[in-house]
Write an enzyme that holds these catalytic residues in place. Structure first.
Site, PDB file in Angstrom:
ATOM      1  N   TYR A 105      39.781 132.420  43.639  1.00 49.38           N
ATOM      2  CA  TYR A 105      40.370 131.085  43.549  1.00 49.38           C
ATOM      3  C   TYR A 105      41.016 130.968  42.172  1.00 49.38           C
ATOM      4  O   TYR A 105      41.393 131.976  41.574  1.00 49.38           O
ATOM      5  CB  TYR A 105      39.214 130.096  43.795  1.00 49.38           C
ATOM      6  CG  TYR A 105      39.593 128.675  44.000  1.00 49.38           C
ATOM      7  CD1 TYR A 105      40.566 128.287  44.914  1.00 49.38           C
ATOM      8  CD2 TYR A 105      38.925 127.667  43.297  1.00 49.38           C
ATOM      9  CE1 TYR A 105      40.883 126.950  45.097  1.00 49.38           C
ATOM     10  CE2 TYR A 105      39.223 126.335  43.492  1.00 49.38           C
ATOM     11  CZ  TYR A 105      40.206 125.982  44.393  1.00 49.38           C
ATOM     12  OH  TYR A 105      40.499 124.666  44.568  1.00 49.38           O
ATOM     13  N   ARG A 158      54.875 123.907  45.667  1.00 48.22           N
ATOM     14  CA  ARG A 158      54.307 123.575  44.349  1.00 48.22           C
ATOM     15  C   ARG A 158      52.935 124.222  44.253  1.00 48.22           C
ATOM     16  O   ARG A 158      51.911 123.594  44.476  1.00 48.22           O
ATOM     17  CB  ARG A 158      54.215 122.046  44.173  1.00 48.22           C
ATOM     18  CG  ARG A 158      54.050 121.606  42.745  1.00 48.22           C
ATOM     19  CD  ARG A 158      52.718 120.917  42.496  1.00 48.22           C
ATOM     20  NE  ARG A 158      51.585 121.769  42.743  1.00 48.22           N
ATOM     21  CZ  ARG A 158      50.352 121.343  43.003  1.00 48.22           C
ATOM     22  NH1 ARG A 158      50.089 120.099  43.080  1.00 48.22           N
ATOM     23  NH2 ARG A 158      49.351 122.196  43.204  1.00 48.22           N
ATOM     24  N   LYS A 176      41.506 128.890  49.697  1.00 50.08           N
ATOM     25  CA  LYS A 176      40.777 127.638  49.990  1.00 50.08           C
ATOM     26  C   LYS A 176      39.848 127.829  51.194  1.00 50.08           C
ATOM     27  O   LYS A 176      38.706 127.377  51.188  1.00 50.08           O
ATOM     28  CB  LYS A 176      41.763 126.511  50.302  1.00 50.08           C
ATOM     29  CG  LYS A 176      42.609 126.104  49.114  1.00 50.08           C
ATOM     30  CD  LYS A 176      42.034 124.916  48.394  1.00 50.08           C
ATOM     31  CE  LYS A 176      42.818 124.654  47.117  1.00 50.08           C
ATOM     32  NZ  LYS A 176      42.475 123.447  46.419  1.00 50.08           N
ATOM     33  N   GLU A 247      48.226 121.297  51.609  1.00 50.99           N
ATOM     34  CA  GLU A 247      47.918 121.950  50.333  1.00 50.99           C
ATOM     35  C   GLU A 247      49.179 122.353  49.566  1.00 50.99           C
ATOM     36  O   GLU A 247      50.054 123.017  50.129  1.00 50.99           O
ATOM     37  CB  GLU A 247      47.087 123.209  50.647  1.00 50.99           C
ATOM     38  CG  GLU A 247      46.541 123.914  49.458  1.00 50.99           C
ATOM     39  CD  GLU A 247      45.523 123.076  48.715  1.00 50.99           C
ATOM     40  OE1 GLU A 247      44.645 122.464  49.328  1.00 50.99           O
ATOM     41  OE2 GLU A 247      45.614 123.034  47.479  1.00 50.99           O
ATOM     42  N   ASP A 248      49.264 121.947  48.319  1.00 47.79           N
ATOM     43  CA  ASP A 248      50.317 122.421  47.411  1.00 47.79           C
ATOM     44  C   ASP A 248      51.741 122.215  47.930  1.00 47.79           C
ATOM     45  O   ASP A 248      52.603 123.101  47.819  1.00 47.79           O
ATOM     46  CB  ASP A 248      50.070 123.887  47.025  1.00 47.79           C
ATOM     47  CG  ASP A 248      49.007 123.981  45.926  1.00 47.79           C
ATOM     48  OD1 ASP A 248      48.439 122.927  45.573  1.00 47.79           O
ATOM     49  OD2 ASP A 248      48.749 125.075  45.412  1.00 47.79           O
ATOM     50  N   ASP A 270      44.609 117.754  49.682  1.00 51.52           N
ATOM     51  CA  ASP A 270      43.616 118.087  48.668  1.00 51.52           C
ATOM     52  C   ASP A 270      44.120 117.791  47.254  1.00 51.52           C
ATOM     53  O   ASP A 270      43.356 117.401  46.395  1.00 51.52           O
ATOM     54  CB  ASP A 270      43.239 119.559  48.814  1.00 51.52           C
ATOM     55  CG  ASP A 270      42.040 119.893  47.977  1.00 51.52           C
ATOM     56  OD1 ASP A 270      41.091 119.104  47.997  1.00 51.52           O
ATOM     57  OD2 ASP A 270      42.055 120.929  47.295  1.00 51.52           O
ATOM     58  N   ASP A 271      45.416 117.992  47.032  1.00 48.17           N
ATOM     59  CA  ASP A 271      45.947 117.766  45.676  1.00 48.17           C
ATOM     60  C   ASP A 271      45.880 116.292  45.300  1.00 48.17           C
ATOM     61  O   ASP A 271      45.734 115.944  44.135  1.00 48.17           O
ATOM     62  CB  ASP A 271      47.394 118.244  45.584  1.00 48.17           C
ATOM     63  CG  ASP A 271      47.506 119.669  46.066  1.00 48.17           C
ATOM     64  OD1 ASP A 271      46.880 120.532  45.457  1.00 48.17           O
ATOM     65  OD2 ASP A 271      48.184 119.893  47.085  1.00 48.17           O
ATOM     66  N   ASN A 419      46.397 123.405  36.347  1.00 40.63           N
ATOM     67  CA  ASN A 419      46.138 124.825  36.631  1.00 40.63           C
ATOM     68  C   ASN A 419      47.438 125.587  36.739  1.00 40.63           C
ATOM     69  O   ASN A 419      48.463 124.980  37.064  1.00 40.63           O
ATOM     70  CB  ASN A 419      45.416 124.939  37.979  1.00 40.63           C
ATOM     71  CG  ASN A 419      43.961 124.555  37.881  1.00 40.63           C
ATOM     72  OD1 ASN A 419      43.309 124.814  36.890  1.00 40.63           O
ATOM     73  ND2 ASN A 419      43.471 123.924  38.926  1.00 40.63           N
ATOM     74  N   ASN A 458      37.203 120.952  39.332  1.00 39.15           N
ATOM     75  CA  ASN A 458      38.073 121.548  40.337  1.00 39.15           C
ATOM     76  C   ASN A 458      37.676 121.063  41.723  1.00 39.15           C
ATOM     77  O   ASN A 458      36.503 120.869  42.009  1.00 39.15           O
ATOM     78  CB  ASN A 458      37.976 123.078  40.248  1.00 39.15           C
ATOM     79  CG  ASN A 458      39.132 123.713  40.961  1.00 39.15           C
ATOM     80  OD1 ASN A 458      39.211 123.677  42.181  1.00 39.15           O
ATOM     81  ND2 ASN A 458      40.052 124.263  40.201  1.00 39.15           N
TER      82      ASN A 458
HETATM   83  P1  NAD Z   1      53.377 117.018  40.721  1.00 35.17           P
HETATM   84  O1  NAD Z   1      54.572 117.838  40.540  1.00 35.17           O
HETATM   85  O2  NAD Z   1      53.309 116.076  41.874  1.00 35.17           O
HETATM   86  O3  NAD Z   1      53.126 116.145  39.391  1.00 35.17           O
HETATM   87  C1  NAD Z   1      53.363 116.565  38.081  1.00 35.17           C
HETATM   88  C2  NAD Z   1      53.799 115.349  37.302  1.00 35.17           C
HETATM   89  O4  NAD Z   1      53.897 115.712  35.935  1.00 35.17           O
HETATM   90  C3  NAD Z   1      55.167 114.819  37.749  1.00 35.17           C
HETATM   91  O5  NAD Z   1      55.139 113.432  37.945  1.00 35.17           O
HETATM   92  C4  NAD Z   1      56.049 115.217  36.585  1.00 35.17           C
HETATM   93  O6  NAD Z   1      57.147 114.319  36.411  1.00 35.17           O
HETATM   94  C5  NAD Z   1      55.057 115.124  35.435  1.00 35.17           C
HETATM   95  N1  NAD Z   1      55.556 115.788  34.234  1.00 35.17           N
HETATM   96  C6  NAD Z   1      56.364 116.871  34.144  1.00 35.17           C
HETATM   97  N2  NAD Z   1      56.655 117.127  32.855  1.00 35.17           N
HETATM   98  C7  NAD Z   1      55.996 116.210  32.139  1.00 35.17           C
HETATM   99  C8  NAD Z   1      55.900 115.957  30.750  1.00 35.17           C
HETATM  100  N3  NAD Z   1      56.530 116.726  29.858  1.00 35.17           N
HETATM  101  N4  NAD Z   1      55.148 114.923  30.347  1.00 35.17           N
HETATM  102  C9  NAD Z   1      54.502 114.146  31.244  1.00 35.17           C
HETATM  103  N5  NAD Z   1      54.559 114.328  32.560  1.00 35.17           N
HETATM  104  C10 NAD Z   1      55.293 115.356  33.006  1.00 35.17           C
HETATM  105  O7  NAD Z   1      52.158 118.018  40.751  1.00 35.17           O
HETATM  106  P2  NAD Z   1      50.619 117.665  41.054  1.00 35.17           P
HETATM  107  O8  NAD Z   1      50.270 118.039  42.453  1.00 35.17           O
HETATM  108  O9  NAD Z   1      50.330 116.287  40.623  1.00 35.17           O
HETATM  109  O10 NAD Z   1      49.892 118.726  40.102  1.00 35.17           O
HETATM  110  C11 NAD Z   1      50.066 118.659  38.700  1.00 35.17           C
HETATM  111  C12 NAD Z   1      49.100 119.617  38.012  1.00 35.17           C
HETATM  112  O11 NAD Z   1      47.774 119.226  38.316  1.00 35.17           O
HETATM  113  C13 NAD Z   1      49.249 121.066  38.451  1.00 35.17           C
HETATM  114  O12 NAD Z   1      49.199 121.913  37.329  1.00 35.17           O
HETATM  115  C14 NAD Z   1      48.041 121.312  39.305  1.00 35.17           C
HETATM  116  O13 NAD Z   1      47.577 122.636  39.200  1.00 35.17           O
HETATM  117  C15 NAD Z   1      47.052 120.375  38.679  1.00 35.17           C
HETATM  118  N6  NAD Z   1      45.996 120.051  39.651  1.00 35.17           N
HETATM  119  C16 NAD Z   1      44.727 120.365  39.304  1.00 35.17           C
HETATM  120  C17 NAD Z   1      43.704 120.127  40.206  1.00 35.17           C
HETATM  121  C18 NAD Z   1      42.274 120.440  39.867  1.00 35.17           C
HETATM  122  O14 NAD Z   1      41.432 120.491  40.747  1.00 35.17           O
HETATM  123  N7  NAD Z   1      41.949 120.647  38.630  1.00 35.17           N
HETATM  124  C19 NAD Z   1      44.000 119.606  41.465  1.00 35.17           C
HETATM  125  C20 NAD Z   1      45.321 119.277  41.786  1.00 35.17           C
HETATM  126  C21 NAD Z   1      46.326 119.512  40.853  1.00 35.17           C
END
Ligand code: NAD
Length: 556
Positions: A105, A158, A176, A247-248, A270-271, A419, A458
Site C-alpha cells: 500500500y 488522480r 486496496k 477510488e482516486d 474513499d478519498d 501521499n 491513513n
Molecule cells: P484534489 O486534487 O481533489 O485536491 C487537492 C487540492 O489541493 C485542490 O483543491 C488543489 O487546488 C489544492 N492545491 C493545489 N496546489 C495547492 C497549493 N499550492 N496550495 C494550496 N492548495 C493547493 O485531491 P484530493 O483527493 O483531495 O487529494 C489531495 C491529497 O490528499 C493527495 O496527495 C492524496 O494522496 C492525499 N490524501 C491522503 C489520504 C490519507 O489517507 N492520508 C486520503 C486521501 C487523499
C-alpha cells in the site's frame, strides 16, 4: 520401432486439472501440496520433491523478500506471489503486516502505479476501456466471476498525489482490495479491482511504447458520464448485491460520481468519505491528548479538494453534534487552497469549497492588498488548534508555518496527510523539530518522528471496516452516519494505546476493522432497518471472515 513411437500418453483425466490448479492463485499451494494431493491431483513431476508447511513457505518468502534492496522490487515480488499463490500472499501479509503494509500500500504502491506497465505480467481484475463502450454488460456477463461482493474502481486520473497515471492506476484498487482481505477478512474471490480506462492526459505515458493502457487522451463530458453510467448499470445487473468503492478519481469527478451513485448502489468514495473519517478520528484522538475542546477552537484545512472538503464536511457534522449551530460550526473552519484563504465570491472554484469560504466582509482588510491571505497569514489570524494538509504540495508546511502553529498552541495538532511522502506537506521529523517536540502529528504515509510516536493517518484504518459492515448488514446505502460512527470508534480504540500514538498499531488492523464493522451494522439497523441476525452482529461478522489457510482440494 524407435523409442518415440512406443511412447503412449497415459490417459489421465486430472492432467488438465493439475495445470489449472497450479495456475489458479486461489487454489495453488506451491510446495505445500501434500503427497496425497500430488497423487490424486496428478501433480507429481510438476513440483519439486520437498513438501513444505505454510510456515516453512512464509519463512522462505520473507527471507527472499528481505534480500531485495528496493521497496519497488519487494512490491513486484509480492505482486508476483499474489498472482501465483494468493493464500500464501495473505498468510505472509498477516504474519508480517507492519513490515509489508508500506510495500503493498502507500507509499510503495505510488511508485508501482507509475511503473505499472514495466512490471505488468498477469491478468488481475478488469480493465474496462472506453473502446469497449456499448459492450460492458455482455463482457461482465461472460466473465466467470460469480461471487463478487466488493469492487474497487478507479479511472486512474488522480493517483495519490501523483496525478494522472492512466491504466497504471490499477495498482491502487489491487492494493486496496488486498487490504479488504488482509484487514477485514473478505474472501479474495469476492473482490474485484476495476480500471475504467478512459484514456490519459499524461504525455509521458502517451509517448511510452511500454504503456499498457488505451493510448488516447481522456474522454470527458457526456462521453465520460455515459461510459460510467453504462458501467454502473452493468455492475448492478451482474453483481446486484456488490458494494463499490470509488477510488482516486480527479476532484470534480470524485464528487459528482459519489453524488450521482451513492443511492443507486451501495457505494462510497474513499478519498472523500474514508479520508474524512480517518482525519476526524485522528482529530478526536488528538483533541483528547492535547486536552482541548474542538468546539471552542478553529481548524484550518490546506488543500480544499475532494479530501479536504470531505474532511471539512465531517468535522462540520461533529461540531453540530456537539451543539454548535451550523453557522457557529462553519465559523470554526478555515480553508486555504492554491489561491489562498477561500473567500466567498473571490477565489472559490467548486461548489464544495463555497460552503467553507469565509465571508467577504471578514476579509476586507486582507483583500485591500489585492490578494487573499496566504497559509501563514491565515494561521496568524485564525490561530487554529488543528492544521490539516490535503494539498499534495511537498514541504508546504515549512518552518514558519509550524512555528506559527506552535506559537499559540501548547500541543499544536498538525496532520500533513498528502501521499506519497514526496507529496507530503511536511515530514514528521521536521514538524517535531520545529515545534520543540510539542506537536501531535499524523502523516498520510508511514513516517518516523524522532521519538517514534507518529501515527499514519491513513484510510486503511477505516475502509475495510466500512466495507465489512456494509456487506454483513446488507446496507443498500453507505451513509455519512456510518463514517461518523467509524471515526468515533477508531478514536476510542486509540485511547487504549500508550505512548501518544493517535491510532492503534497496524498489527491491530483486523480488530479495528471488526469494531468498525460492528458500528456500521448498528447504524444500518438503526437508520436503514437492517435486520440483526438471531445470534447477533458479532457472530455474523466472524462468519464472514476468510482466513489465509490452505483448503482441502481433494475430491470426496
Ligand atoms: P484534489 O486534487 O481533489 O485536491 C487537492 C487540492 O489541493 C485542490 O483543491 C488543489 O487546488 C489544492 N492545491 C493545489 N496546489 C495547492 C497549493 N499550492 N496550495 C494550496 N492548495 C493547493 O485531491 P484530493 O483527493 O483531495 O487529494 C489531495 C491529497 O490528499 C493527495 O496527495 C492524496 O494522496 C492525499 N490524501 C491522503 C489520504 C490519507 O489517507 N492520508 C486520503 C486521501 C487523499
Amino acid at each position: 520401432m524407435d523409442n518415440r513411437s512406443m511412447y503412449q500418453p497415459r490417459q489421465n483425466p486430472t492432467r488438465l486439472d493439475a495445470k489449472a490448479i497450479l495456475s489458479d492463485p486461489l487454489r495453488n499451494k506451491g510446495t505445500a501440496f501434500t503427497d496425497e494431493e500430488r497423487d490424486r491431483l496428478g501433480l507429481h513431476g510438476l513440483l519439486p520433491s520437498h513438501v513444505s508447511t505454510m510456515d516453512g513457505q512464509i519463512e522462505r518468502r520473507i527471507a527472499v523478500l528481505r534480500a531485495f534492496s528496493t521497496p519497488f522490487e519487494k512490491y513486484a515480488f509480492l505482486r508476483d506471489l499474489q498472482d501465483t499463490n494468493e493464500t500464501l500472499f495473505y498468510a505472509l501479509l498477516a504474519r508480517h503486516r507492519s513490515e509489508l503494509l508500506p510495500l503493498v500500500y502507500t507509499p510503495t504502491v505510488g511508485e508501482a502505479c507509475v511503473r505499472f506497465s514495466e512490471i505488468y505480467r498477469r491478468a488481475r481484475g478488469l480493465f474496462l476501456s472506453y473502446p469497449l463502450k456499448g459492450r460492458l454488460k455482455q463482457i461482465l456477463a461472460d466473465l466467470p466471476f460469480d461471487e463478487v461482493q466488493v469492487i474497487c474502481a478507479t479511472d486512474g486520473e488522480r493517483i495519490l498525489g501523483l496525478g494522472d497515471q492512466g491504466a497504471g492506476g490499477m495498482g491502487i484498487p489491487i492494493g486496496k482490495l488486498s487490504l479488504y482481505t488482509d484487514c477485514a477478512g473478505i474472501d479474495p474471490a469476492r473482490t474485484m479491482p476495476i480500471l475504467l480506462d478512459t484514456g490519459t492526459d499524461n504525455e509521458a505515458l502517451l509517448g511510452n511504447p511500454l504503456y499498457v493502457g488505451w493510448r488516447h487522451r481522456r474522454v470527458r463530458g457526456s462521453e465520460y458520464d455515459d461510459f460510467i453510467e453504462e458501467f454502473v448499470e452493468a455492475v448492478r445487473e451482474r453483481w446486484p448485491h456488490a458494494m463499490l468503492q470509488w477510488e482516486d478519481f480527479a476532484g470534480p469527478n470524485a464528487v459528482s460520481l459519489l453524488d450521482r451513485y451513492r443511492h443507486r448502489l451501495p457505494s462510497f468514495n474513499d478519498d472523500i468519505q474514508g479520508t474524512a473519517a480517518t482525519a476526524l478520528a485522528a482529530i478526536l484522538a488528538a483533541e483528547r491528548l492535547a486536552g482541548i475542546d474542538l468546539a471552542e477552537r478553529n481548524i484550518l484545512l490546506f488543500g480544499a479538494g475532494a479530501a479536504g472538503c470531505g474532511i471539512a464536511g465531517l468535522i462540520l457534522g461533529e461540531l453540530e453534534r456537539r451543539g454548535l449551530s451550523r453557522e457557529g460550526a462553519l465559523d470554526r473552519l478555515y480553508a486555504v487552497d492554491r489561491d489562498g484563504l477561500l473567500i466567498e465570491n473571490v477565489n472559490v472554484t467548486t461548489l464544495n469549497q463555497a460552503l467553507f469560504a469565509r465571508p467577504q466582509s471578514e476579509a476586507d482588510d486582507w483583500l485591500a492588498s489585492g490578494q487573499a491571505p496566504s497559509l501563514i497569514e491565515a494561521i496568524q489570524r485564525a490561530q487554529p488548534a488543528v492544521l490539516i494538509g490535503t494539498s499534495g504540495q511537498f514541504a508546504a508546511f515549512d518552518r514558519p508555518v509550524v512555528e506559527a502553529m506552535a506559537k499559540h498552541n501548547d500541543r499544536p495538532i498538525i496532520l500533513p496527510l498528502s501521499n506519497p511522502a514526496i507529496r507530503a506537506e511536511a515530514s514528521a521529523a521536521d514538524v517535531q523539530a520545529w515545534s520543540d517536540g510539542r506537536a501531535i502529528i499524523g502523516t498520510g504515509s508511514p513516517s518516523q518522528g524522532r521519538d517514534g510516536t507518529v501515527t499514519q493517518v491513513n484510510n486503511v484504518y477505516i475502509f475495510p471496516g466500512i466495507g465489512l459492515g456494509a456487506l454483513v448488514s446488507g446496507a443498500q446505502t453507505i451513509t455519512d452516519a456510518m463514517f461518523a460512527e467509524a471515526a468515533e470508534c477508531l478514536a476510542s480504540l486509540s485511547l487504549h494505546d500508550d505512548g501518544g500514538a493517535l491510532f492503534p498499531p497496524t498489527d491491530r488492523l483486523a480488530e479495528v476493522a471488526d469494531t468498525i464493522a460492528l458500528a456500521v451494522c448498528h447504524v444500518a439497523e438503526r437508520d436503514l432497518g437492517a435486520l440483526a441476525p438471531l445470534d447477533g452482529w458479532e457472530k455474523a461478522i466472524a462468519r464472514h471472515r476468510w482466513a489465509p489457510a490452505y483448503r482441502d482440494l481433494l475430491p470426496g
